[in-house]
Scaffold this active site. Sequence first.
Site, short mmCIF file in Angstrom:
data_model
loop_
_atom_site.label_atom_id
_atom_site.label_comp_id
_atom_site.label_asym_id
_atom_site.label_seq_id
_atom_site.Cartn_x
_atom_site.Cartn_y
_atom_site.Cartn_z
N TYR A 69 0.78 -1.31 0.11
CA TYR A 69 0.04 -0.05 0.02
C TYR A 69 0.88 1.25 -0.08
O TYR A 69 0.45 2.16 -0.53
CB TYR A 69 -1.12 0.00 1.23
N ASN A 104 -12.30 3.52 -6.26
CA ASN A 104 -11.01 3.62 -6.19
C ASN A 104 -10.53 4.40 -4.96
O ASN A 104 -11.28 5.01 -4.12
CB ASN A 104 -10.69 4.59 -7.56
N VAL A 105 -9.34 4.16 -4.64
CA VAL A 105 -8.93 4.65 -3.22
C VAL A 105 -7.88 5.84 -3.53
O VAL A 105 -7.12 6.07 -2.53
CB VAL A 105 -8.14 3.57 -2.21
N HIS A 121 -14.68 2.29 -1.02
CA HIS A 121 -13.76 1.23 -0.65
C HIS A 121 -12.45 2.02 0.33
O HIS A 121 -11.31 1.41 0.30
CB HIS A 121 -13.12 0.18 -1.81
N CYS A 129 -6.01 2.20 12.87
CA CYS A 129 -5.39 1.51 13.95
C CYS A 129 -6.14 -0.09 13.44
O CYS A 129 -7.32 -0.18 13.48
CB CYS A 129 -5.88 1.76 15.31
N CYS A 149 0.14 2.51 16.34
CA CYS A 149 -0.71 3.56 16.56
C CYS A 149 -0.29 4.42 17.46
O CYS A 149 0.16 3.86 18.70
CB CYS A 149 -2.01 2.69 17.08
N CYS A 152 -2.39 3.29 21.04
CA CYS A 152 -2.54 1.94 21.65
C CYS A 152 -1.28 1.07 21.19
O CYS A 152 -1.09 0.09 21.75
CB CYS A 152 -3.73 1.41 21.41
N GLY A 189 -14.96 1.67 -16.24
CA GLY A 189 -13.75 1.18 -16.03
C GLY A 189 -13.82 0.54 -14.67
O GLY A 189 -12.88 0.30 -14.02
N ASN A 215 -15.93 0.97 -20.93
CA ASN A 215 -14.80 -0.28 -20.68
C ASN A 215 -13.99 -0.35 -21.82
O ASN A 215 -14.52 0.05 -23.07
CB ASN A 215 -15.66 -1.28 -20.10
C1 BJW Z 1 -10.76 0.52 -18.58
C2 BJW Z 1 -9.65 1.24 -18.83
C3 BJW Z 1 -9.69 2.30 -19.56
C4 BJW Z 1 -8.94 -0.60 -18.09
N1 BJW Z 1 -10.93 2.82 -19.83
N2 BJW Z 1 -12.00 0.83 -18.79
C5 BJW Z 1 -21.83 -11.49 -3.01
C6 BJW Z 1 -21.88 -12.61 -3.70
C7 BJW Z 1 -20.59 -13.19 -3.77
C8 BJW Z 1 -19.41 -12.77 -3.18
C9 BJW Z 1 -19.84 -11.56 -2.30
C10 BJW Z 1 -20.99 -11.33 -2.10
N3 BJW Z 1 -21.21 -10.09 -1.19
C11 BJW Z 1 -19.98 -9.96 -0.71
C12 BJW Z 1 -19.04 -10.73 -1.25
C13 BJW Z 1 -17.63 -10.84 -0.89
C14 BJW Z 1 -16.78 -9.98 -1.65
C15 BJW Z 1 -16.85 -10.08 -3.07
O1 BJW Z 1 -17.56 -9.31 -3.68
N4 BJW Z 1 -16.20 -10.98 -3.69
C16 BJW Z 1 -16.21 -11.02 -5.17
C17 BJW Z 1 -14.87 -11.51 -5.77
C18 BJW Z 1 -17.06 -12.28 -5.75
N5 BJW Z 1 -17.12 -8.59 -1.10
C19 BJW Z 1 -16.69 -8.10 -0.16
O2 BJW Z 1 -15.90 -8.93 0.83
C20 BJW Z 1 -17.13 -6.73 0.39
N6 BJW Z 1 -17.70 -6.52 1.56
C21 BJW Z 1 -18.80 -6.98 1.75
O3 BJW Z 1 -19.55 -7.00 0.94
O4 BJW Z 1 -18.92 -7.07 3.31
C22 BJW Z 1 -20.40 -7.93 3.67
C23 BJW Z 1 -20.10 -9.13 3.35
C24 BJW Z 1 -18.55 -9.91 3.67
C25 BJW Z 1 -18.48 -11.12 3.38
C26 BJW Z 1 -19.35 -12.03 2.84
C27 BJW Z 1 -20.76 -11.54 2.58
C28 BJW Z 1 -21.00 -10.07 2.90
C29 BJW Z 1 -15.73 -5.88 0.27
C30 BJW Z 1 -15.09 -5.47 -1.00
C31 BJW Z 1 -13.92 -4.79 -0.87
C32 BJW Z 1 -12.87 -4.91 -2.16
N7 BJW Z 1 -11.88 -4.35 -1.81
C33 BJW Z 1 -11.12 -4.10 -3.13
C34 BJW Z 1 -9.52 -3.54 -2.43
C35 BJW Z 1 -9.63 -2.03 -2.02
C36 BJW Z 1 -8.46 -1.54 -1.46
C37 BJW Z 1 -7.43 -1.44 -2.53
O5 BJW Z 1 -7.44 -0.51 -3.57
O6 BJW Z 1 -6.62 -2.30 -2.36
O7 BJW Z 1 -11.41 -3.00 -3.92
S1 BJW Z 1 -10.81 -5.33 -4.06
C38 BJW Z 1 -10.52 -4.51 -5.62
O8 BJW Z 1 -11.63 -4.92 -6.54
C39 BJW Z 1 -10.75 -3.00 -5.11
C40 BJW Z 1 -11.55 -2.72 -6.39
O9 BJW Z 1 -12.29 -1.33 -5.89
C41 BJW Z 1 -12.41 -3.64 -6.76
C42 BJW Z 1 -13.06 -3.48 -8.07
O10 BJW Z 1 -12.18 -3.75 -9.00
P1 BJW Z 1 -12.25 -2.81 -10.14
O11 BJW Z 1 -12.31 -1.44 -9.99
O12 BJW Z 1 -13.37 -3.69 -11.13
O13 BJW Z 1 -10.73 -3.07 -10.94
P2 BJW Z 1 -10.89 -4.41 -12.19
O14 BJW Z 1 -9.20 -4.34 -12.12
O15 BJW Z 1 -11.33 -5.57 -11.74
O16 BJW Z 1 -11.22 -3.90 -13.51
C43 BJW Z 1 -10.91 -2.88 -14.13
C44 BJW Z 1 -11.69 -2.66 -15.44
O17 BJW Z 1 -11.37 -1.43 -16.16
C45 BJW Z 1 -11.44 -3.76 -16.40
O18 BJW Z 1 -12.81 -4.14 -16.87
C46 BJW Z 1 -10.53 -3.06 -17.49
O19 BJW Z 1 -11.10 -3.53 -18.87
C47 BJW Z 1 -11.06 -1.66 -17.61
N8 BJW Z 1 -10.15 -0.77 -17.96
N9 BJW Z 1 -8.50 0.51 -18.48
C48 BJW Z 1 -12.04 2.18 -19.25
N10 BJW Z 1 -8.50 2.98 -19.87
#
Ligand code: BJW
Length: 253
Positions: A69, A104-105, A121, A129, A149, A152, A189, A215
């Site tokens: 990070y 995004n972060v 996110h 902490c 922290c 603590c 995206g 996308n």
């Molecule tokens: C372009 C481009 C250009 C490239 N122009 N496009 C229901 C069903 C199944 C599972 C779950 C569910 N509910 C919850 C879950 C579990 C889990 C989950 O979703 N798992 C899946 C993998 C299935 N979710 C969670 O745990 C969430 N919490 C939650 O729901 O709590 C309650 C709960 C918990 C447990 C069980 C049930 C309920 C929390 C999710 C947190 C995600 N965190 C992250 C890390 C954040 C910190 C960090 O940045 O490090 O967030 S993971 C990562 O993925 C990050 C992103 O924000 C997130 C999404 O990614 P994103 O943005 O889509 O990126 P990419 O790389 O995947 O895609 C990029 C796209 O851009 C591509 O399509 C390219 O083509 C495109 N692109 N260049 C336009 N120029």
Amino acid sequence: MTEAIPSFLVKTLRAARSAAVLTGAGVSAESGLPTFRDAMTGLWAQRRPEDLATAEAFRRDPRLVWEWYAWRRALAAQAVPNPAHFALAEMARRVPRLTLITQNVDGLHQRAGSWDVIELHGSLSRVKCFREDVVVEGWGETGDVPPRCPRCGGPLRPDVVWFGESLPPQALEQATEAAEHCDVFLSVGTLGLVEPAASLLGLAARRGATTALFNLESTGQSSLADFSITGPAGRTLPALLRAAWPEDGSARG
Ligand code: BJW
């Protein structure tokens, strides 16, 4: 090159009283920030998500997770917003109520001039902490990695949402409300894989919004949306803005 933006989408956006936009890592790709799931260049090309973006990973190897990070925080600090970020900030000045929701972060939307951004996110700019789950302002330079922290002595972690953790409740509530009540929903995206953010598009569609994906390629969500606009967001979003408000010179990003 002029992007082909469907005229129905253009007209609907121009007439919209309310719009919601969900962004993901792809919107910052043209600012030089890697996305997550690109097989070659993505943040998870070398490692599995569960090695880096879970509380278990942090417990197992806090130094590895902190340093990953810290590297991303430095990349984000050096990056500058691209035409996609600026187009969304401009769009918010034209649509009476536009809610910008980001996964995004990196803070690039705010640096492009967007305000009231809903950060689902968390943010790389804050730390909290790990023991007490409280955001802290800073830490003493003790040389510990991760730093400790000041209250603590527990390890500090980034204030981001890892898998298995709940999203900030108010942010999720506001995002859901915006998706339920918007006239137009744009998904930009994001692969649309991670819940609960991924469900916002379907929610908006069921409530009757016009929906569009921007996308580089088609995704698993393409069939859910009314329109799928393929191409780099840094080109397609400025093209949408120009098409919807052609008379406005400042919209020519
Ligand atoms: C372009 C481009 C250009 C490239 N122009 N496009 C229901 C069903 C199944 C599972 C779950 C569910 N509910 C919850 C879950 C579990 C889990 C989950 O979703 N798992 C899946 C993998 C299935 N979710 C969670 O745990 C969430 N919490 C939650 O729901 O709590 C309650 C709960 C918990 C447990 C069980 C049930 C309920 C929390 C999710 C947190 C995600 N965190 C992250 C890390 C954040 C910190 C960090 O940045 O490090 O967030 S993971 C990562 O993925 C990050 C992103 O924000 C997130 C999404 O990614 P994103 O943005 O889509 O990126 P990419 O790389 O995947 O895609 C990029 C796209 O851009 C591509 O399509 C390219 O083509 C495109 N692109 N260049 C336009 N120029």
